[in-house]
Design a protein around this motif. Structure first.
Motif, PDB file in Angstrom:
ATOM      1  N   PRO A 118       1.682   3.167  10.194  1.00 26.04           N
ATOM      2  CA  PRO A 118       1.265   2.533   8.933  1.00 26.04           C
ATOM      3  C   PRO A 118       2.314   2.752   7.847  1.00 26.04           C
ATOM      4  O   PRO A 118       2.822   3.865   7.675  1.00 26.04           O
ATOM      5  N   PRO A 119       2.661   1.698   7.091  1.00 20.79           N
ATOM      6  CA  PRO A 119       3.695   1.825   6.063  1.00 20.79           C
ATOM      7  C   PRO A 119       3.197   2.534   4.813  1.00 20.79           C
ATOM      8  O   PRO A 119       2.101   2.265   4.318  1.00 20.79           O
ATOM      9  N   LEU A 120       4.022   3.449   4.307  1.00 21.48           N
ATOM     10  CA  LEU A 120       3.744   4.184   3.075  1.00 21.48           C
ATOM     11  C   LEU A 120       4.940   3.974   2.151  1.00 21.48           C
ATOM     12  O   LEU A 120       6.042   4.463   2.427  1.00 21.48           O
ATOM     13  N   LEU A 121       4.738   3.252   1.080  1.00 22.27           N
ATOM     14  CA  LEU A 121       5.821   2.898   0.165  1.00 22.27           C
ATOM     15  C   LEU A 121       5.821   3.841  -1.030  1.00 22.27           C
ATOM     16  O   LEU A 121       4.796   3.999  -1.707  1.00 22.27           O
ATOM     17  N   LEU A 122       6.967   4.475  -1.297  1.00 26.72           N
ATOM     18  CA  LEU A 122       7.119   5.427  -2.397  1.00 26.72           C
ATOM     19  C   LEU A 122       7.860   4.763  -3.549  1.00 26.72           C
ATOM     20  O   LEU A 122       8.959   4.241  -3.364  1.00 26.72           O
ATOM     21  N   ILE A 123       7.275   4.816  -4.749  1.00 26.51           N
ATOM     22  CA  ILE A 123       7.886   4.218  -5.940  1.00 26.51           C
ATOM     23  C   ILE A 123       8.223   5.333  -6.922  1.00 26.51           C
ATOM     24  O   ILE A 123       7.347   6.077  -7.360  1.00 26.51           O
ATOM     25  N   ALA A 137       0.892  -5.630   3.839  1.00 24.26           N
ATOM     26  CA  ALA A 137       0.360  -4.647   2.899  1.00 24.26           C
ATOM     27  C   ALA A 137       0.874  -3.267   3.270  1.00 24.26           C
ATOM     28  O   ALA A 137       1.376  -3.049   4.382  1.00 24.26           O
ATOM     29  N   ALA A 138       0.773  -2.342   2.320  1.00 19.86           N
ATOM     30  CA  ALA A 138       1.223  -0.967   2.560  1.00 19.86           C
ATOM     31  C   ALA A 138       0.375  -0.013   1.744  1.00 19.86           C
ATOM     32  O   ALA A 138      -0.256  -0.390   0.748  1.00 19.86           O
ATOM     33  N   HIS A 139       0.327   1.243   2.170  1.00 20.91           N
ATOM     34  CA  HIS A 139      -0.185   2.318   1.340  1.00 20.91           C
ATOM     35  C   HIS A 139       0.904   2.603   0.300  1.00 20.91           C
ATOM     36  O   HIS A 139       2.098   2.668   0.644  1.00 20.91           O
ATOM     37  N   VAL A 140       0.529   2.744  -0.957  1.00 22.14           N
ATOM     38  CA  VAL A 140       1.509   2.845  -2.036  1.00 22.14           C
ATOM     39  C   VAL A 140       1.320   4.151  -2.802  1.00 22.14           C
ATOM     40  O   VAL A 140       0.199   4.494  -3.199  1.00 22.14           O
ATOM     41  N   VAL A 141       2.431   4.861  -2.987  1.00 23.51           N
ATOM     42  CA  VAL A 141       2.453   6.106  -3.756  1.00 23.51           C
ATOM     43  C   VAL A 141       3.452   5.937  -4.888  1.00 23.51           C
ATOM     44  O   VAL A 141       4.619   5.623  -4.653  1.00 23.51           O
ATOM     45  N   GLY A 142       3.001   6.134  -6.118  1.00 26.56           N
ATOM     46  CA  GLY A 142       3.895   6.007  -7.258  1.00 26.56           C
ATOM     47  C   GLY A 142       3.878   7.247  -8.120  1.00 26.56           C
ATOM     48  O   GLY A 142       2.807   7.818  -8.377  1.00 26.56           O
ATOM     49  N   ALA A 143       5.060   7.682  -8.565  1.00 25.26           N
ATOM     50  CA  ALA A 143       5.173   8.864  -9.419  1.00 25.26           C
ATOM     51  C   ALA A 143       5.644   8.462 -10.805  1.00 25.26           C
ATOM     52  O   ALA A 143       6.642   7.750 -10.949  1.00 25.26           O
ATOM     53  N   SER A 144       4.927   8.898 -11.843  1.00 25.50           N
ATOM     54  CA  SER A 144       5.286   8.654 -13.230  1.00 25.50           C
ATOM     55  C   SER A 144       5.365   7.143 -13.489  1.00 25.50           C
ATOM     56  O   SER A 144       4.373   6.442 -13.303  1.00 25.50           O
ATOM     57  N   VAL A 150      -1.982  -3.953  -1.134  1.00 25.56           N
ATOM     58  CA  VAL A 150      -2.084  -2.497  -1.245  1.00 25.56           C
ATOM     59  C   VAL A 150      -3.266  -2.001  -0.414  1.00 25.56           C
ATOM     60  O   VAL A 150      -4.419  -2.334  -0.679  1.00 25.56           O
ATOM     61  N   LEU A 151      -2.975  -1.191   0.596  1.00 24.11           N
ATOM     62  CA  LEU A 151      -4.026  -0.603   1.434  1.00 24.11           C
ATOM     63  C   LEU A 151      -4.688   0.577   0.746  1.00 24.11           C
ATOM     64  O   LEU A 151      -5.891   0.787   0.863  1.00 24.11           O
ATOM     65  N   SER A 152      -3.886   1.354   0.046  1.00 24.32           N
ATOM     66  CA  SER A 152      -4.417   2.466  -0.753  1.00 24.32           C
ATOM     67  C   SER A 152      -3.404   2.779  -1.839  1.00 24.32           C
ATOM     68  O   SER A 152      -2.212   2.477  -1.712  1.00 24.32           O
ATOM     69  N   LEU A 153      -3.891   3.386  -2.913  1.00 25.97           N
ATOM     70  CA  LEU A 153      -3.040   3.778  -4.039  1.00 25.97           C
ATOM     71  C   LEU A 153      -3.118   5.278  -4.242  1.00 25.97           C
ATOM     72  O   LEU A 153      -4.211   5.851  -4.268  1.00 25.97           O
TER      73      LEU A 153
END
Length: 291
Positions: free
Chosen positions: A22-27, A107-114, A131-134
């Motif tokens: 599963p894709p996890l995208l880091l922003i 779609a991807a699971h998305v993780v964003g910092a700041s 977005v699968l999850s935020l």
């Protein structure tokens, strides 16, 4: 490292793990290259059977720099005067959609910092099907919520380095102010990360100003977030002076069903001592999503 075409932009990106996971995208956040998502942090996430993707936002690192847009009046924006930002966070969320398209990901699971969390929030508002999850980390739904302390704001406006030694010195000075008071600052590791970033791209002070004004000129996301159905996890440091805890609390309060996890002693960074807990929270959140 590879490049993907997203609209009129080229976005530099890297991937860790198996492409079939599963894709996890880091922003990443303001004025910060994707390598601030530490290599080992990314590998540990990938070990959770995730395809981890990190990328440079527009106006930073090896992605497109929008120099033709000029330098906005940061002072006017900070004083609350009427201004038109060169672009908004919604446009940066559009970049993410373009990256997903280029990678062939629906779609991807998305993780964003700041600032990355702000972009991710815009993504779930305008493009919820992507977005699968935020997971929103040390972020806020509006610039007037979780405002920086005076010391943190002063640190943010510290002039950029003009060479590698001054860039390292600046990073250490800033992290001493906005970093995690409950955990020792590993200056050697920080200097190594700054060196990697400097050797990739020597920086773009004008691009950072455009990103900063973009944040100031983007609307309150609470109305849109209140309607989202994307499973949401909010992680925040109890002692964050740059985006204070109020920002994380407001995000979790407005998103239906969101879960807030607060880390004592954590400021505006991700201390290595907390990686196991942060990674466990993210991977558990991802695994709990029914696709």
């Amino acid at each position: 490292m590879r490049h993907a075409r997203a609209g009129d932009l080229d976005l530099a990106y890297e991937s860790f793990g198996d492409d079939s996971d599963p894709p996890l995208l880091l922003i990443m956040g303001l004025g910060t290259q994707m390598v601030a998502w530490d290599d080992e942090f990314c590998r540990l996430l990938a070990a959770e059977h995730l395809r981890v993707i990190r990328f440079d936002n527009r106006d930073i690192g090896l992605s497109s720099h929008l120099t033709a847009l000029g330098v906005p009046d940061l002072e006017a924006a900070a004083e609350g005067k009427s201004f038109e930002p060169p672009y908004r966070l919604a446009d940066m969320a559009g970049d993410v959609v373009g990256l997903l398209d280029a990678l062939g990901l629906q779609a991807a699971h998305v993780v964003g910092a700041s600032m990355g969390g702000m972009i991710a929030q815009e993504l779930v508002i305008a493009h919820p099907s992507r977005v699968l999850s935020l997971t929103s980390i040390m972020s806020t739904p509006a610039p007037e919520i979780g405002v920086p302390t005076e010391a943190a704001m002063a640190a943010l406006f510290t002039p950029p380095g003009t060479d590698l030694p001054s860039a390292v010195a600046r990073a250490i000075k800033v992290q001493r102010v906005i970093g995690s008071p409950g955990y020792p600052l590993d200056e050697e590791a920080l200097a190594a990360r700054v060196k990697v970033a400097w050797e990739r791209s020597e920086g773009d002070a004008e691009g950072v100003v455009r990103q900063m004004v973009c944040i100031m000129g983007s609307p309150d996301r609470r109305p849109g977030l209140s309607r989202t159905t994307v499973p949401t996890l909010v992680l925040h440091g109890e002692d964050d002076p740059l985006v204070t805890l109020e920002g994380g609390e407001a995000t979790a309060e407005v998103v239906p069903g969101a879960r807030l996890v607060v880390f004592a002693g954590m400021g505006h960074n991700l201390p290595v001592q907390l990686w196991p807990s942060i990674i466990a929270e993210i991977s558990d959140h991802v695994r709990g999503v029914v696709v």
